[in-house]
Write a protein that holds these residues in place. Structure first.
Motif, short mmCIF file in Angstrom:
data_model
loop_
_atom_site.label_atom_id
_atom_site.label_comp_id
_atom_site.label_asym_id
_atom_site.label_seq_id
_atom_site.Cartn_x
_atom_site.Cartn_y
_atom_site.Cartn_z
N THR A 295 -1.60 0.67 -3.78
CA THR A 295 -0.43 0.75 -2.90
C THR A 295 0.78 0.21 -3.63
O THR A 295 0.67 -0.63 -4.53
CB THR A 295 -0.66 -0.05 -1.61
OG1 THR A 295 -0.91 -1.43 -1.95
CG2 THR A 295 -1.81 0.51 -0.81
N ASP A 296 1.94 0.69 -3.24
CA ASP A 296 3.20 0.21 -3.78
C ASP A 296 4.05 -0.30 -2.61
O ASP A 296 4.54 0.51 -1.81
CB ASP A 296 3.92 1.34 -4.52
CG ASP A 296 5.18 0.88 -5.22
OD1 ASP A 296 5.38 -0.36 -5.33
OD2 ASP A 296 5.97 1.75 -5.65
N PRO A 297 4.16 -1.62 -2.42
CA PRO A 297 3.81 -2.70 -3.34
C PRO A 297 2.31 -3.03 -3.35
O PRO A 297 1.61 -2.81 -2.35
CB PRO A 297 4.61 -3.90 -2.79
CG PRO A 297 4.74 -3.59 -1.34
CD PRO A 297 4.89 -2.10 -1.23
N PRO A 298 1.83 -3.58 -4.47
CA PRO A 298 0.38 -3.80 -4.62
C PRO A 298 -0.19 -4.86 -3.69
O PRO A 298 -1.39 -4.83 -3.41
CB PRO A 298 0.24 -4.21 -6.09
CG PRO A 298 1.59 -4.64 -6.53
CD PRO A 298 2.56 -3.85 -5.73
N ASP A 299 0.65 -5.80 -3.19
CA ASP A 299 0.09 -6.83 -2.33
C ASP A 299 -0.29 -6.31 -0.94
O ASP A 299 -0.85 -7.04 -0.12
CB ASP A 299 1.06 -8.01 -2.19
CG ASP A 299 2.40 -7.62 -1.60
OD1 ASP A 299 2.60 -6.44 -1.24
OD2 ASP A 299 3.28 -8.50 -1.51
N ARG A 300 -0.01 -5.04 -0.67
CA ARG A 300 -0.40 -4.43 0.60
C ARG A 300 -1.78 -3.76 0.54
O ARG A 300 -2.24 -3.19 1.53
CB ARG A 300 0.64 -3.39 1.04
CG ARG A 300 2.05 -3.93 1.21
CD ARG A 300 2.11 -5.09 2.20
NE ARG A 300 1.53 -4.74 3.50
CZ ARG A 300 2.22 -4.13 4.46
NH1 ARG A 300 3.49 -3.80 4.28
NH2 ARG A 300 1.63 -3.87 5.61
N MET A 301 -2.43 -3.83 -0.63
CA MET A 301 -3.74 -3.19 -0.78
C MET A 301 -4.74 -3.56 0.32
O MET A 301 -5.40 -2.68 0.88
CB MET A 301 -4.32 -3.51 -2.16
CG MET A 301 -3.73 -2.72 -3.31
SD MET A 301 -4.16 -0.97 -3.29
CE MET A 301 -5.90 -1.01 -3.63
N PRO A 302 -4.89 -4.85 0.67
CA PRO A 302 -5.92 -5.18 1.69
C PRO A 302 -5.63 -4.61 3.07
O PRO A 302 -6.54 -4.53 3.90
CB PRO A 302 -5.90 -6.71 1.72
CG PRO A 302 -5.22 -7.13 0.46
CD PRO A 302 -4.24 -6.04 0.14
N ASP A 303 -4.38 -4.19 3.31
CA ASP A 303 -4.00 -3.76 4.66
C ASP A 303 -4.37 -2.30 4.95
O ASP A 303 -4.31 -1.88 6.11
CB ASP A 303 -2.49 -3.93 4.86
CG ASP A 303 -2.04 -5.37 4.69
OD1 ASP A 303 -2.88 -6.28 4.92
OD2 ASP A 303 -0.88 -5.59 4.30
N TYR A 304 -4.72 -1.54 3.91
CA TYR A 304 -4.83 -0.10 4.09
C TYR A 304 -6.21 0.42 3.74
O TYR A 304 -6.81 0.01 2.73
CB TYR A 304 -3.80 0.63 3.23
CG TYR A 304 -2.40 0.51 3.78
CD1 TYR A 304 -1.88 1.48 4.64
CD2 TYR A 304 -1.59 -0.57 3.45
CE1 TYR A 304 -0.60 1.38 5.15
CE2 TYR A 304 -0.31 -0.69 3.95
CZ TYR A 304 0.18 0.29 4.81
OH TYR A 304 1.46 0.18 5.32
N ARG A 305 -6.65 1.32 4.56
CA ARG A 305 -7.80 2.16 4.19
C ARG A 305 -7.26 3.26 3.29
O ARG A 305 -6.16 3.78 3.50
CB ARG A 305 -8.43 2.77 5.43
CG ARG A 305 -9.64 3.63 5.12
CD ARG A 305 -10.25 4.22 6.36
NE ARG A 305 -11.49 4.89 6.06
CZ ARG A 305 -12.25 5.48 6.96
NH1 ARG A 305 -11.87 5.48 8.24
NH2 ARG A 305 -13.37 6.08 6.62
N LEU A 306 -8.04 3.63 2.27
CA LEU A 306 -7.62 4.64 1.31
C LEU A 306 -8.56 5.84 1.40
O LEU A 306 -9.78 5.69 1.50
CB LEU A 306 -7.61 4.08 -0.10
CG LEU A 306 -6.63 2.93 -0.34
CD1 LEU A 306 -6.82 2.34 -1.72
CD2 LEU A 306 -5.18 3.41 -0.15
N VAL A 307 -7.95 7.03 1.35
CA VAL A 307 -8.69 8.28 1.53
C VAL A 307 -8.27 9.26 0.43
O VAL A 307 -7.09 9.37 0.10
CB VAL A 307 -8.41 8.90 2.92
CG1 VAL A 307 -9.01 10.29 3.03
CG2 VAL A 307 -8.95 8.00 4.02
N ILE A 308 -9.23 9.97 -0.11
CA ILE A 308 -8.95 11.10 -1.01
C ILE A 308 -9.32 12.37 -0.25
O ILE A 308 -10.44 12.53 0.23
CB ILE A 308 -9.77 11.03 -2.31
CG1 ILE A 308 -9.53 9.70 -3.03
CG2 ILE A 308 -9.44 12.20 -3.22
CD1 ILE A 308 -8.11 9.47 -3.44
#
Length: 386
Positions: A311-324
């Motif tokens: 994620t951009d910004p990277p500190d938001r990574m834990p907040d999001y589910r990621l899908v391809i």
């Protein structure tokens, strides 16, 4: 010892020569001719890396460009029975100066015999930089008083192949250290020459790639094959095989291929993506000789390309589910997904394609897509989020 591969191929062909120098019997206490060369450790991982490379070449012989016609191998194998790569091929002759001179010449003559042939050369063992050229030391190190530093000058081998007017491509790979050894650097030593003397007045062709595990002044290291494994191989070798197996593939005309010119640019990213269980010693591979054309080495099959999503910004990574997904919305079915909560980059793989894909960050009913095409390895895909 007969060739491990020796088959009839119509038209241009690839000829491979593999050296693994893991044993240095004359460079031990009480042996050899020079006291300062009596503490050189054996390298079981170098012998095993050469065996691993041979098995990989045999498994992929039909996918080379052009197809692999012959494979010759010399391995100096130390008597270290524990935690070794199981290998049932052989017996294999050692990488002594005499064997390298004889078998290396046979390999070289096969390579230059017909227009369009390609060369594949791999070596692993103790090495150094000498007069700014990468070298590999042979089993005979410290055996001969007249020429104690028995070695192959890999830069001269590359130059000789560049001077050839028949060789279509050459990939030379060295998994060895590149540090400077003062006694070797300032002393007089004769390299083991099994190839034509490079004619400085002949035109050079830029069809040769020489990739080395360590830049000048740097060391190369071994690493666990998998987390918790007792098997060790050269880190450069393992990363290289990952790339050649498809992780460094690009689209060539009508199929996927791994180009020698792009492979070096992927190695450090591949090491970070697939081998994070290794410790933090430097990993500094470099291209000592660079081809001008993106010549395909191999056309892999059944592979996936690496994809690293942040994620951009990277500190938001834990907040999001990621899908391809192949759609721009996060509705199932997905190709792959990862739940929220992980602060680290998402390292995954996707099937190669020239179609549009999406990396989507999802939170509380909102989603943020990033369009990408998996037509090459993608190590930095940043999904912009609030």
């Amino acid at each position: 010892m007969p060739l491990l591969i020796d088959r009839e191929i119509q038209g241009p062909k690839t000829h491979a020569f593999v050296l693994g120098v893991g044993s240095y019997p004359h460079a031990k206490l009480g042996a050899g001719v020079h006291a300062n060369l009596r503490q050189v450790p054996d390298l079981p991982s170098a012998a095993d890396s050469a065996k691993l490379m041979c098995d990989w070449l045999i498994a992929h012989q039909d996918r080379f460009s052009p197809p692999l016609a012959t494979l010759d191998v010399l391995v100096s194998d130390p008597a270290a029975p524990a935690n070794r790569y199981h290998w049932s091929r052989g017996p294999i002759d050692p990488a002594t100066e005499a064997n390298v001179m004889a078998r290396g010449l046979e390999w070289y003559m096969r390579v230059v015999a017909e227009p369009g042939n390609a060369a594949f050369f791999y070596c692993c063992g103790h090495g150094a930089s000498h007069l700014q050229q990468p070298v590999l030391f042979l089993e005979d190190l410290n055996r001969n008083r007249v020429n104690a530093w028995t070695h192959i000058n890999l830069g001269l081998l590359a130059l000789s192949l560049r001077k050839s007017q028949t060789v279509s491509a050459a990939l030379l790979l060295s998994d060895a250290c590149g540090q400077y050894v003062p006694e070797f650097e300032i002393g007089k030593s004769q390299d083991t020459r099994f190839f034509d003397e490079p004619n400085v007045f002949a035109p050079s062709r830029n069809q040769v790639s020489l990739l080395c595990a360590a830049a000048e002044g740097q060391l190369a290291y071994e690493g666990e094959h998998q987390r918790g494994s007792n098997l060790n191989f050269g880190r450069f070798t393992q990363t290289l095989l990952n790339g050649l197996g498809g992780s460094s593939a690009r689209w060539f005309r009508d199929r996927w291929g791994v180009p020698c010119r792009d492979l070096i640019g992927d190695l450090k990213s591949l090491r970070r993506a697939f081998f994070d269980h290794w410790s933090d010693e430097p990993f500094e591979p470099f291209q000592a000789v660079t081809p001008t054309d993106p010549l395909p080495i191999i056309y892999p099959e059944g592979f996936e390309l690496p994809l690293v999503v942040m994620t951009d910004p990277p500190d938001r990574m834990p907040d999001y589910r990621l899908v391809i997904s192949q759609k721009s919305v996060p509705d199932p079915p997905w190709l792959k997904d990862r739940n929220a909560g992980d602060p680290k980059a998402w390292i995954t793989t996707v099937a190669p394609s020239r179609d549009a894909f999406y990396a989507i960050a999802v939170k509380d009913g909102d989603h943020y897509p990033l369009l990408f095409q998996p037509k090459e390895p993608l190590f930095e895909q940043w999904v912009a989020v609030p």
